[in-house]
Write an enzyme that holds these catalytic residues in place. Structure first.
Site, mmCIF file in Angstrom:
data_model
loop_
_atom_site.group_PDB
_atom_site.id
_atom_site.type_symbol
_atom_site.label_atom_id
_atom_site.label_comp_id
_atom_site.label_asym_id
_atom_site.label_seq_id
_atom_site.Cartn_x
_atom_site.Cartn_y
_atom_site.Cartn_z
ATOM 1 N N CYS A 154 72.855 49.225 -29.493
ATOM 2 C CA CYS A 154 72.070 49.160 -30.722
ATOM 3 C C CYS A 154 71.703 47.735 -31.129
ATOM 4 O O CYS A 154 70.874 47.555 -32.021
ATOM 5 C CB CYS A 154 72.835 49.833 -31.854
ATOM 6 S SG CYS A 154 73.142 51.599 -31.581
ATOM 7 N N HIS A 190 79.364 38.146 -27.897
ATOM 8 C CA HIS A 190 79.749 39.203 -26.957
ATOM 9 C C HIS A 190 81.270 39.217 -26.822
ATOM 10 O O HIS A 190 81.871 38.248 -26.364
ATOM 11 C CB HIS A 190 79.105 38.950 -25.594
ATOM 12 C CG HIS A 190 78.991 40.176 -24.735
ATOM 13 N ND1 HIS A 190 80.044 41.033 -24.521
ATOM 14 C CD2 HIS A 190 77.941 40.693 -24.045
ATOM 15 C CE1 HIS A 190 79.652 42.014 -23.729
ATOM 16 N NE2 HIS A 190 78.377 41.834 -23.440
ATOM 17 N N HIS A 221 67.412 38.337 -48.138
ATOM 18 C CA HIS A 221 67.381 39.742 -47.731
ATOM 19 C C HIS A 221 68.302 39.937 -46.529
ATOM 20 O O HIS A 221 68.377 39.070 -45.649
ATOM 21 C CB HIS A 221 65.957 40.181 -47.374
ATOM 22 C CG HIS A 221 64.952 39.845 -48.428
ATOM 23 N ND1 HIS A 221 64.840 40.542 -49.610
ATOM 24 C CD2 HIS A 221 64.003 38.863 -48.477
ATOM 25 C CE1 HIS A 221 63.864 40.019 -50.334
ATOM 26 N NE2 HIS A 221 63.354 38.998 -49.676
ATOM 27 N N HIS A 256 72.403 46.564 -39.345
ATOM 28 C CA HIS A 256 72.175 47.735 -38.513
ATOM 29 C C HIS A 256 72.656 49.010 -39.201
ATOM 30 O O HIS A 256 73.815 49.121 -39.604
ATOM 31 C CB HIS A 256 72.908 47.564 -37.179
ATOM 32 C CG HIS A 256 72.941 48.817 -36.354
ATOM 33 N ND1 HIS A 256 71.804 49.532 -36.034
ATOM 34 C CD2 HIS A 256 73.985 49.495 -35.791
ATOM 35 C CE1 HIS A 256 72.140 50.585 -35.314
ATOM 36 N NE2 HIS A 256 73.445 50.591 -35.159
ATOM 37 N N HIS A 263 69.296 56.942 -44.582
ATOM 38 C CA HIS A 263 68.996 58.206 -45.250
ATOM 39 C C HIS A 263 67.670 58.796 -44.779
ATOM 40 O O HIS A 263 67.573 59.990 -44.505
ATOM 41 C CB HIS A 263 68.949 57.985 -46.765
ATOM 42 C CG HIS A 263 68.669 59.226 -47.557
ATOM 43 N ND1 HIS A 263 67.385 59.627 -47.877
ATOM 44 C CD2 HIS A 263 69.500 60.164 -48.075
ATOM 45 C CE1 HIS A 263 67.438 60.745 -48.565
ATOM 46 N NE2 HIS A 263 68.705 61.097 -48.711
ATOM 47 N N ASN A 312 70.197 56.833 -37.741
ATOM 48 C CA ASN A 312 70.494 55.694 -36.874
ATOM 49 C C ASN A 312 69.469 55.690 -35.740
ATOM 50 O O ASN A 312 69.583 56.451 -34.786
ATOM 51 C CB ASN A 312 71.921 55.806 -36.328
ATOM 52 C CG ASN A 312 72.287 54.650 -35.406
ATOM 53 O OD1 ASN A 312 71.449 53.825 -35.059
ATOM 54 N ND2 ASN A 312 73.551 54.602 -35.004
#
Length: 409
Positions: free
Chosen positions: A143, A222, A306, A310, A339, A343
């Protein structure tokens, strides 16, 4: 001449699924109950996860997931990718007024679907791009791959002057509906939904006036050297040979650790000097006085206007908000994307940026922090600076529903 080339984000487009792909809660439950492989306890488990997931009734799934019996195929995945990529690219080319043959660099990321020829080759073929286009295809990177793809495109733009780079970020779900009964794998069914985005980057000076944003920093973390982190989001077979994505119960803790490592690198690049001093004193006190002292968490609201975190799930958003000491207004975009669209994997950050724009909150000079989390385990950050006032789009992905948001989840 030695100064790094600026990387401008000219514009971006997000995929809006057709109404026929809508998959509300009631339909999800009826569909699950009709799949013979699901044990009744698995159906009930998915119901409980959905109720607490933060997803609304307007999320979408591809047609392959909506068929009974579920019959995954490569053809269905190819059709899904063609639908998503064509929609976002057509929109992007129209908004930016460039031709596909103007594209010098193409980067496509999709974790779970990686055919031959590649997805990037499919786009080159469909849009008849030039033979010298530099195309890249990223797979299996989870993702957070959207930020990685931007990083790769940015690196290419540092090497090749006067160039346009297009990034297409998506996840193709048609072949990845888990029909077994392992609970750690059933959670993915409840969270992942259809989505995608396309982004146009440029290093051309003449694009500075029309570009929405400029890339300021990109930091990658990572944690794959740690076995627990490596296996916390893992594609594997269950005891009956059914393939699924297993989500570890320690996922939130691992995500928090990765974020803290990422913060250590990005903090000095973006935080005001006062916050850096407090953070340094906190680290020194823990090393020299008492290792059990609570570490100081910098106030990132002094560095960013802002936050695009994720939208991996309600728990992911809450964990990162807690680690960063953010209020509800700072994670509003993430919650509302979860919402409305669910995802959408690596593309969720662009839906969130679109939400901020649709709300009319973006101003010239504002700084945006995109935080991507993904398998590996990876935490990747991109920092953008707004170059001009961004107006609401009449036909954007949020245009027909933004007035209903925010909603209480």
């Amino acid at each position: 001449m030695s100064r790094p080339r600026p990387v401008y984000l000219v514009d971006f487009s997000c995929f809006k699924p057709p109404e026929s792909y809508r998959f509300p809660f009631s339909r999800f439950m009826k569909h699950s109950s009709l799949i013979a492989d699901f044990h009744p306890s698995s159906v009930e488990f998915q119901r409980k996860i959905l109720e607490r997931s933060g997803l609304g009734d307007d999320t979408s799934l591809p047609s392959a997931q909506q068929a009974i019996p579920y019959s995954p195929s490569m053809a269905a995945s190819t059709a899904e990718f063609d639908l998503v990529s064509s929609s976002v690219l057509d929109s992007l080319f129209k908004k930016t007024r460039i031709s596909p043959r103007d594209v010098d660099i193409l980067v496509v990321n999709c974790s779970l679907f990686s055919p031959t020829p590649s997805l990037s080759a499919m786009i080159v073929n469909k849009y008849k791009m030039r033979s010298d286009v530099r195309s890249f295809n990223l797979s299996g990177m989870g993702c957070s791959a959207g930020v990685i793809a931007v990083g790769l495109a940015s690196d290419q733009l540092q090497v090749h002057g006067g160039a346009y780079a297009v990034v297409v970020t998506t996840e193709i779900l048609s072949q990845h509906w888990y029909t077994g009964n392992r609970r750690s794998m059933l959670m993915a069914n409840c969270l992942f939904r259809m989505g995608g985005a396309a982004v146009l980057l440029s290093n051309k000076r003449r694009d500075a006036w029309r570009a929405k944003y400029e890339l300021m920093h990109l930091v990658r973390t990572h944690k794959g050297a740690d076995d627990e982190s490596y296996k916390c989001v893992f594609q594997e077979e269950d005891d009956h040979g059914k393939v699924g994505i297993s989500l570890s119960k320690n996922l939130m803790v691992i995500a928090g650790r990765a974020l803290k490592t990422n913060i250590t690198t990005i903090g000095p690049l973006v935080l005001p000097f006062s916050e850096q001093i407090l953070f340094f004193l906190s680290v020194a006190a823990r090393k020299l006085i008492n290792p059990k002292l609570r570490p100081y968490v910098p106030d990132f609201t002094k560095a960013f206007d802002h936050f695009c975190i994720h939208a991996g799930g309600r728990a992911v958003i809450e964990e990162l908000a807690k680690n960063l000491r953010l209020g509800e207004e700072h994670v509003e975009a993430s919650r509302m994307v979860l919402h409305r669209f669910g995802n959408t994997s690596s593309s969720s950050l662009w839906y969130e940026l679109g939400y901020v724009e649709a709300k009319g909150k973006m101003r010239k000079g504002d700084r945006v922090w995109q935080i991507g989390l993904g398998s590996g385990f990876k935490c990747n950050s991109a920092v953008w600076k707004c170059r001009r006032r961004v107006e609401k789009e009449a036909d954007g992905v949020w245009a027909d529903c933004i007035d209903r948001y925010p909603v209480k989840v």
